[in-house]
Design an enzyme around this catalytic site. Structure first.
Site, mmCIF file in Angstrom:
data_model
loop_
_atom_site.group_PDB
_atom_site.id
_atom_site.type_symbol
_atom_site.label_atom_id
_atom_site.label_comp_id
_atom_site.label_asym_id
_atom_site.label_seq_id
_atom_site.Cartn_x
_atom_site.Cartn_y
_atom_site.Cartn_z
ATOM 1 N N ARG A 53 -20.571 -20.462 -4.587
ATOM 2 C CA ARG A 53 -21.987 -20.925 -5.032
ATOM 3 C C ARG A 53 -22.698 -21.506 -3.728
ATOM 4 O O ARG A 53 -23.851 -21.195 -3.495
ATOM 5 C CB ARG A 53 -21.761 -22.145 -5.937
ATOM 6 C CG ARG A 53 -21.089 -21.790 -7.185
ATOM 7 C CD ARG A 53 -21.029 -23.074 -7.883
ATOM 8 N NE ARG A 53 -20.355 -22.918 -9.092
ATOM 9 C CZ ARG A 53 -20.287 -23.800 -10.387
ATOM 10 N NH1 ARG A 53 -20.986 -24.985 -10.023
ATOM 11 N NH2 ARG A 53 -19.637 -23.355 -11.466
ATOM 12 N N HIS A 99 -24.488 -13.190 -12.971
ATOM 13 C CA HIS A 99 -24.226 -14.489 -12.627
ATOM 14 C C HIS A 99 -23.964 -15.455 -13.993
ATOM 15 O O HIS A 99 -24.975 -16.030 -14.608
ATOM 16 C CB HIS A 99 -25.463 -15.080 -11.859
ATOM 17 C CG HIS A 99 -25.129 -16.344 -11.046
ATOM 18 N ND1 HIS A 99 -24.385 -16.275 -9.955
ATOM 19 C CD2 HIS A 99 -25.705 -17.445 -11.216
ATOM 20 C CE1 HIS A 99 -24.301 -17.609 -9.324
ATOM 21 N NE2 HIS A 99 -25.205 -18.261 -10.214
ATOM 22 N N TYR A 144 -43.672 -18.227 -18.081
ATOM 23 C CA TYR A 144 -45.186 -18.040 -17.691
ATOM 24 C C TYR A 144 -45.158 -17.258 -16.260
ATOM 25 O O TYR A 144 -46.433 -16.656 -15.987
ATOM 26 C CB TYR A 144 -45.610 -19.484 -17.513
ATOM 27 C CG TYR A 144 -45.701 -20.197 -18.733
ATOM 28 C CD1 TYR A 144 -46.431 -19.795 -19.777
ATOM 29 C CD2 TYR A 144 -45.423 -21.392 -18.901
ATOM 30 C CE1 TYR A 144 -46.548 -20.246 -21.102
ATOM 31 C CE2 TYR A 144 -45.288 -22.231 -19.917
ATOM 32 C CZ TYR A 144 -45.980 -21.695 -21.085
ATOM 33 O OH TYR A 144 -45.874 -22.280 -22.417
#
Length: 763
Positions: A53, A99, A144
């Site tokens: 990570r 992931h 969006y």
């Protein structure tokens, strides 16, 4: 004591009787110390965070989430020449295939790779609102926004389909993902990285692509290069938001040890418009926003911790930052600006901590180590790519060789094929004597079209064979010669630099509290001018070109009405300037600290550079490079006092200035000149009297002494000037009515100090 295993609840009994639980069947529960279990479990957890990570790989400079996003977008064919795709689609594909973590974590990582204020060279081209630098300027929802790979990201992925890197199964074994990207440029340094793991963190600043590639090319040629060697190429971090870096010590520490603190400062300029003064800030430190600075200023002003500011105005538009800070009329702009640097994020530090994974192990890396490990990765990538291409070329050459052989014995081949019962029989016939084709060749011969049987078809095959032999020879040469292999890496890196590199945005300047400023500033020739109204500027000496006698000259300054140039000093950038005020104080600046302006510019008000009182003006400027020259400074006051003090007494650097001469009530300092100790000086008064005397008549005094009488003045008269007498010079006297005359210095006979002198000009 804890028990690990299956089938046990761990109860010690019931009713508080302390009855022991019978021992479980052998092998079902393993007793273990709870401390040991906690240590082991926490270590596994921390290593998982570190590896999977929080920390980037030294080879491609990416964390797993960024690597998976880029690889997934490449697999979806979201390239720069294709239309944008919804970010929600990309995030969904990454989450479902590579992931298995939260969608917002993936989207946040994607957004950062779009932001041109976070990465020096963004890796994803975004369409839509991807946020800003302010705390309330978050990105729009992923449904969006749209994205596709940026052109530079293709260089990270270049050659990934040529077996250049290892692949491993994804989390559910349904697909494969790369362990690392080929990374054809040093992304770790170019775009930097930030992350907090368990027990460690990384904070790598972005750098200039051209500088980092130049350093990489040097390491390719000189594998033993040190971090100090590479600093001739990599000057320091290059933040996408520009601003300035103060001093080099933090950079030296970071590059030599992997840890350091880089001091960043906003770019601000003091402007005067319509009688008002304002500070205009156009570039802010990395990860600082206009809104944060504006709010901090408002809090300081409201809390009465910062004076002199009337209002602030955010004029930012698009990606251009601009904060206008209006000052009160009586405010000292320079003092306000220094307070802004001290108390707001207009000056902040970037704590460099270069930690990255090297062979799966987190290490703190120097500049040389970062680039060395990257070069090692590139040697492996280009070696594996060359081996892959060589294998492909050899396979194709084998096929083409079979096709050419078949054309040479075409009739026999056709007869063998026509005499076969089916395709497998025909393949066996071609593989048997007298043809002896390989299985691959036989398959391609059977697939060969009739067009290949023409003369043109044979020519094309021969040309292809010649090119394949050239390619094979070139690839074998690369694999057989390490120097040739490194030359290929250098050529490809140079191509990337020429294509994508752009000029440095962050300027590195001296730290006002740091020694060694001369190392950062060229010692160029300067002309420093100051007007009677208090405007000062520095102009490059080359701006005043030599002309023939009798010319009109060039304009030296565009002044306000009734203003005139009162001081002119020819010096150099490394020289000290001693500025003496009418109140008897002296201020010290380096010549390079005077704002550099165009030859015709008016200049900057000196109150922006020095903490002058409202009625304090600069009466004299003396330039020097050496305070221990053995010379003196000779002072003259309006009431006729003179004083001589050793030059070395003024080798002090106090921002608020210090006393140069003690003045009587109503007296003012008029003039200061540098003398050798054996010079004659001449004083001239307002009513036209002049006196010449030897400076030996004035004994050396301390810095805060008041001096002795130099000229006895008549009632209503005052001293207006003092200068050193040179044997080959004349005295020019000009009146305020416009009359002037030139007089030989010999006409001023030497007198004793303290006399009334002689008439210098008739008024």
């Amino acid at each position: 004591m804890a028990r690990r295993g299956a089938g046990g609840t761990g109860n010690s009994g019931s009713g508080g009787t302390g009855t022991e639980v019978p021992d479980p069947p052998s092998g079902s529960i393993e007793p273990i110390e709870i401390q040991e279990e906690m240590e082991r479990s926490f270590l596994e957890y921390s290593m998982s965070v570190i590896m999977s990570r929080a920390l980037p790989d030294v080879r491609d400079g990416l964390k797993p989430v960024h690597r998976r996003i880029l690889y997934s977008m490449d697999s979806q064919n979201l390239r720069p020449d294709r239309p944008h795709a919804k970010c929600a689609k990309v995030v969904g594909e990454v989450m479902g295939t590579y992931h298995p973590h939260g969608d917002m974590a993936i989207y946040d990582a994607l957004v950062r790779m779009v932001q041109d204020f976070s990465l020096r060279h963004p890796l994803i081209d975004g369409h839509g609102n991807f946020g800003g630098t302010g705390p309330d300027e978050g990105p729009a929802a992923m449904r969006y926004t749209e994205c596709r790979l940026a052109p530079l990201a293709l260089e990270l992925l270049a050659g990934i389909d040529e077996e250049t890197v290892d692949f491993v199964p994804n989390y559910d074994g349904s697909n494969e993902e790369p362990v690392v990207l080929p990374a054809r440029f040093p992304n770790l340094l170019v775009n930097g990285s930030q992350g907090i793991a368990v027990g460690m963190a990384t904070n790598i600043p972005p750098h200039n692509l051209g500088e980092v590639i130049d350093a990489t090319l040097h390491v390719i040629q000189n594998p033993e290069a040190t971090s100090d060697d590479l600093m001739q190429f990599v000057k320091g971090p290059d933040f996408p938001t520009g601003a300035t870096i103060l001093g080099r010590q933090g950079i030296l520490d970071a590059y030599r040890t992997g840890k350091g603190s880089v001091k960043m400062r906003a770019v601000a300029e003091i402007e005067e418009t319509r009688g008002a003064t304002r500070i205009v800030v156009t570039e802010f430190p990395y990860q600082t926003s206009v809104e944060v600075v504006e709010k901090k200023i408002a809090d300081l002003v409201h809390g009465r911790e910062l004076d002199g500011i009337s209002r602030t105005q955010n004029d930012s538009a698009g990606r251009k930052s601009r904060l206008v800070i209006e000052l009160k009329r009586d405010a000292n702009a320079n003092v306000v600006l220094n307070n802004l640097y001290k108390h707001t994020p207009m000056q902040t530090s970037f704590g460099v901590n270069v930690v990255a994974l090297v062979d799966g192990v987190p290490r703190t890396l120097t500049l040389a180590q970062c680039i060395f490990h990257y070069v090692e990765h590139q040697v492996e990538v280009v070696t594996r790519r060359s081996e892959y291409r060589l294998g492909k070329a050899r396979d194709r050459a084998h096929i083409v060789e079979g096709l050419l052989k078949a054309i040479d014995m075409l009739d026999a081949v056709i007869a063998a094929i026509r005499g076969s019962d089916d395709r497998p029989a025909a393949r066996e016939a071609l593989m048997a004597a007298p043809f002896s084709f390989s299985e691959e060749q036989a398959v391609h011969i059977l697939d060969m079209t009739l067009g290949r049987l023409t003369r043109l078809g044979r020519t094309e095959l021969e040309e292809e064979m010649a090119k394949l032999r050239e390619t094979i020879a070139e690839l074998e040469a690369i694999l057989g010669d390490p120097a040739r292999l490194r030359a290929v890496i250098s050529e490809e890196l140079t191509d990337i630099k020429n294509k994508y590199a752009n000029p440095r945005r962050t300027r590195i300047t001296h730290d006002p509290g740091e020694m060694g400023v001369e190392d950062l500033i060229e010692d160029e020739e300067l002309v420093v001018t100051m007007t009677r109204a208090g405007y000062i500027k520095a102009v490059q000496g080359a701006s005043f070109r030599t002309q023939g006698r009798g010319g009109r000259g060039v304009q030296g300054a565009r002044l306000k009405e009734e203003d005139l140039v009162a001081q002119l000093v020819h010096t150099s950038a490394h020289a000290f300037l001693l500025l003496f005020s009418n109140r008897g104080r002296v201020y010290r600046l380096r010549a390079h600290e005077v704002p550099m302006k165009e030859r015709t510019a008016r200049g900057t008000a000196v109150v922006n550079l020095l903490p002058l009182a409202p009625d304090e003006t600069i009466q004299a400027i003396v330039a020097t490079r050496d305070f221990d020259s053995g010379g003196f400074l000779t002072f003259a006051t309006k009431q006729g006092q003179v004083k001589k003090t050793a030059f070395s007494e003024y080798d002090k650097s106090r921002r608020e200035g210090f006393i140069a001469i003690a003045l009587r009530d109503g007296d003012e300092l008029v003039r200061v000149v540098a003398t050798s100790g054996d010079d004659d000086v001449v004083m001239v008064s307002h009513n036209g009297s002049g006196i010449r005397f030897s400076e030996n008549d004035v004994r050396p005094m301390g810095r805060d002494a008041a001096g002795v009488r130099g000229m006895r003045l008549r009632s209503g008269d005052e001293v207006v000037s003092l200068d050193v007498v040179r044997p080959d010079a004349d005295v020019i006297i000009v009146t305020d009515a416009g009359f002037g005359k030139r007089t030989k210095t010999d006409h001023f006979g030497r007198q004793g100090r303290g006399g009334q002198g002689v008439r210098a000009i008739k008024l």
